[in-house]
Write a protein that holds these residues in place. Structure first.
Motif, PDB file in Angstrom:
ATOM      1  N   GLU A  34      58.244  55.094  15.422  1.00  0.00           N
ATOM      2  CA  GLU A  34      57.060  55.835  16.482  1.00  0.00           C
ATOM      3  C   GLU A  34      58.144  56.825  17.085  1.00  0.00           C
ATOM      4  OE1 GLU A  34      53.740  53.980  18.490  1.00  0.00           O
ATOM      5  OE2 GLU A  34      54.978  54.402  20.060  1.00  0.00           O
ATOM      6  N   ILE A  35      57.505  57.951  17.310  1.00  0.00           N
ATOM      7  CA  ILE A  35      58.190  59.381  17.865  1.00  0.00           C
ATOM      8  C   ILE A  35      57.182  59.929  18.722  1.00  0.00           C
ATOM      9  CG2 ILE A  35      59.717  59.575  15.959  1.00  0.00           C
ATOM     10  CD1 ILE A  35      57.981  61.723  15.063  1.00  0.00           C
ATOM     11  N   ASP A  36      57.710  60.854  19.378  1.00  0.00           N
ATOM     12  CA  ASP A  36      56.698  61.605  20.498  1.00  0.00           C
ATOM     13  C   ASP A  36      56.033  62.677  19.823  1.00  0.00           C
ATOM     14  OD1 ASP A  36      57.461  60.128  22.796  1.00  0.00           O
ATOM     15  OD2 ASP A  36      59.256  61.188  23.222  1.00  0.00           O
ATOM     16  N   SER A  37      56.708  63.575  18.803  1.00  0.00           N
ATOM     17  CA  SER A  37      55.971  64.602  18.262  1.00  0.00           C
ATOM     18  C   SER A  37      56.475  64.637  16.776  1.00  0.00           C
ATOM     19  CB  SER A  37      56.012  65.829  19.096  1.00  0.00           C
ATOM     20  OG  SER A  37      57.442  66.031  19.168  1.00  0.00           O
ATOM     21  N   LEU A  38      55.308  65.484  16.039  1.00  0.00           N
ATOM     22  CA  LEU A  38      55.948  66.006  14.834  1.00  0.00           C
ATOM     23  C   LEU A  38      55.640  67.621  14.731  1.00  0.00           C
ATOM     24  CD1 LEU A  38      53.769  63.676  12.734  1.00  0.00           C
ATOM     25  CD2 LEU A  38      56.412  63.813  12.852  1.00  0.00           C
ATOM     26  N   VAL A  39      55.942  68.389  13.768  1.00  0.00           N
ATOM     27  CA  VAL A  39      56.093  69.855  13.536  1.00  0.00           C
ATOM     28  C   VAL A  39      54.673  70.466  14.154  1.00  0.00           C
ATOM     29  CG1 VAL A  39      54.951  69.862  11.563  1.00  0.00           C
ATOM     30  CG2 VAL A  39      56.385  71.687  12.358  1.00  0.00           C
ATOM     31  N   ALA A  40      53.406  69.680  14.501  1.00  0.00           N
ATOM     32  CA  ALA A  40      52.333  70.152  14.993  1.00  0.00           C
ATOM     33  C   ALA A  40      51.522  68.819  15.732  1.00  0.00           C
ATOM     34  CB  ALA A  40      51.149  70.633  13.971  1.00  0.00           C
ATOM     35  N   PRO A  41      51.136  69.175  16.879  1.00  0.00           N
ATOM     36  CA  PRO A  41      50.478  68.113  17.587  1.00  0.00           C
ATOM     37  C   PRO A  41      49.262  67.291  17.130  1.00  0.00           C
ATOM     38  CG  PRO A  41      49.859  69.894  18.647  1.00  0.00           C
ATOM     39  CD  PRO A  41      50.781  70.206  17.478  1.00  0.00           C
ATOM     40  N   GLU A  42      48.611  67.821  15.851  1.00  0.00           N
ATOM     41  CA  GLU A  42      47.559  66.921  15.318  1.00  0.00           C
ATOM     42  C   GLU A  42      47.896  66.414  14.311  1.00  0.00           C
ATOM     43  OE1 GLU A  42      46.374  71.370  16.645  1.00  0.00           O
ATOM     44  OE2 GLU A  42      47.953  70.595  15.421  1.00  0.00           O
ATOM     45  N   LEU A  43      49.245  66.285  14.005  1.00  0.00           N
ATOM     46  CA  LEU A  43      49.826  65.186  12.808  1.00  0.00           C
ATOM     47  C   LEU A  43      50.145  64.045  13.401  1.00  0.00           C
ATOM     48  CD1 LEU A  43      52.049  68.036  10.990  1.00  0.00           C
ATOM     49  CD2 LEU A  43      49.976  67.207  10.306  1.00  0.00           C
ATOM     50  N   LEU A  44      49.632  63.057  12.838  1.00  0.00           N
ATOM     51  CA  LEU A  44      49.726  61.519  13.189  1.00  0.00           C
ATOM     52  C   LEU A  44      51.027  61.034  12.495  1.00  0.00           C
ATOM     53  CD1 LEU A  44      46.214  60.505  13.066  1.00  0.00           C
ATOM     54  CD2 LEU A  44      47.652  61.228  15.123  1.00  0.00           C
ATOM     55  N   LEU A  45      51.356  61.483  11.336  1.00  0.00           N
ATOM     56  CA  LEU A  45      52.748  60.745  10.638  1.00  0.00           C
ATOM     57  C   LEU A  45      53.099  61.754   9.604  1.00  0.00           C
ATOM     58  CD1 LEU A  45      51.654  58.356   7.993  1.00  0.00           C
ATOM     59  CD2 LEU A  45      49.905  60.067   8.880  1.00  0.00           C
ATOM     60  N   GLU A  46      54.602  61.409   9.376  1.00  0.00           N
ATOM     61  CA  GLU A  46      55.332  62.346   8.181  1.00  0.00           C
ATOM     62  C   GLU A  46      56.138  61.148   7.644  1.00  0.00           C
ATOM     63  OE1 GLU A  46      58.878  65.525   8.152  1.00  0.00           O
ATOM     64  OE2 GLU A  46      57.635  65.432   9.863  1.00  0.00           O
ATOM     65  N   ILE A  47      55.884  61.222   6.408  1.00  0.00           N
ATOM     66  CA  ILE A  47      56.627  60.232   5.379  1.00  0.00           C
ATOM     67  C   ILE A  47      57.631  61.022   4.537  1.00  0.00           C
ATOM     68  CG2 ILE A  47      56.330  58.504   3.654  1.00  0.00           C
ATOM     69  CD1 ILE A  47      53.388  58.368   4.562  1.00  0.00           C
ATOM     70  N   GLU A  48      59.115  60.534   4.560  1.00  0.00           N
ATOM     71  CA  GLU A  48      59.858  61.070   3.579  1.00  0.00           C
ATOM     72  C   GLU A  48      60.446  59.892   2.591  1.00  0.00           C
ATOM     73  OE1 GLU A  48      63.390  62.142   6.061  1.00  0.00           O
ATOM     74  OE2 GLU A  48      64.032  60.224   6.348  1.00  0.00           O
ATOM     75  N   ALA A  49      60.619  60.325   1.496  1.00  0.00           N
ATOM     76  CA  ALA A  49      60.964  59.021   0.448  1.00  0.00           C
ATOM     77  C   ALA A  49      62.100  59.543  -0.382  1.00  0.00           C
ATOM     78  CB  ALA A  49      59.741  59.021  -0.466  1.00  0.00           C
ATOM     79  N   VAL A  50      62.730  58.526  -0.898  1.00  0.00           N
ATOM     80  CA  VAL A  50      63.663  58.608  -2.043  1.00  0.00           C
ATOM     81  C   VAL A  50      63.218  57.990  -3.058  1.00  0.00           C
ATOM     82  CG1 VAL A  50      66.156  58.169  -2.701  1.00  0.00           C
ATOM     83  CG2 VAL A  50      65.617  58.658  -0.004  1.00  0.00           C
ATOM     84  N   ALA A  51      63.489  58.628  -4.410  1.00  0.00           N
ATOM     85  CA  ALA A  51      63.140  57.804  -5.791  1.00  0.00           C
ATOM     86  C   ALA A  51      64.279  58.012  -6.784  1.00  0.00           C
ATOM     87  CB  ALA A  51      61.849  58.722  -6.369  1.00  0.00           C
TER      88      ALA A  51
END
Length: 128
Positions: free
Chosen positions: A111-128
């Motif tokens: 859980e974090i305070d903010s993302l690149v835009a305040p309307e965004l609720l989550l961000e997912i990064e991944a490794v395959a």
């Protein structure tokens, strides 16, 4: 500078403006940048809807995987950054829809305070 064939741009104009690549292949590994719920112009979509934003993030990840001949079964690690952990937990079943036919990857939720835009609720990064 010319882009390497190991670099994938999902939204070239946006990624050039912000200075990142959607994915970079290094040997057998594919590193996928944080995916968020936005359109081609970088405008947030499905504002306030955690389930829809989860689906949008994974849709971008799926496009990236397919570009490299991979699927969700190839994901080995994901990190989810969220502005609302309780909402993410409530919508965990939405996330699991993605892994209905494969094992879920090693995952970390933060859980974090903010993302690149305040309307965004989550961000997912991944490794395959």
């Amino acid at each position: 500078m010319a882009r390497s064939s190991n670099v994938y741009l999902l939204r070239p104009e946006l990624e050039t403006r912000f200075g990142y690549s959607q994915a970079v292949r290094a040997g057998d590994l594919l590193f996928i940048a944080g995916s968020v719920s936005w359109n081609a112009d970088g405008q947030p979509i499905d504002i306030g809807d955690m389930a829809a934003q989860i689906r949008n993030c994974y849709a971008d990840i799926e496009k990236t995987l397919k570009h490299h001949g991979l699927g969700f079964e190839h994901l080995v690690k994901e990190t989810i950054y969220t502005r609302d952990m309780s909402a993410l937990v409530r919508h965990a079943a939405t996330r699991l829809e993605v892994f209905a036919h494969s094992a879920a990857p090693a995952s970390t939720w933060i859980e974090i305070d903010s993302l690149v835009a305040p309307e965004l609720l989550l961000e997912i990064e991944a490794v395959a």
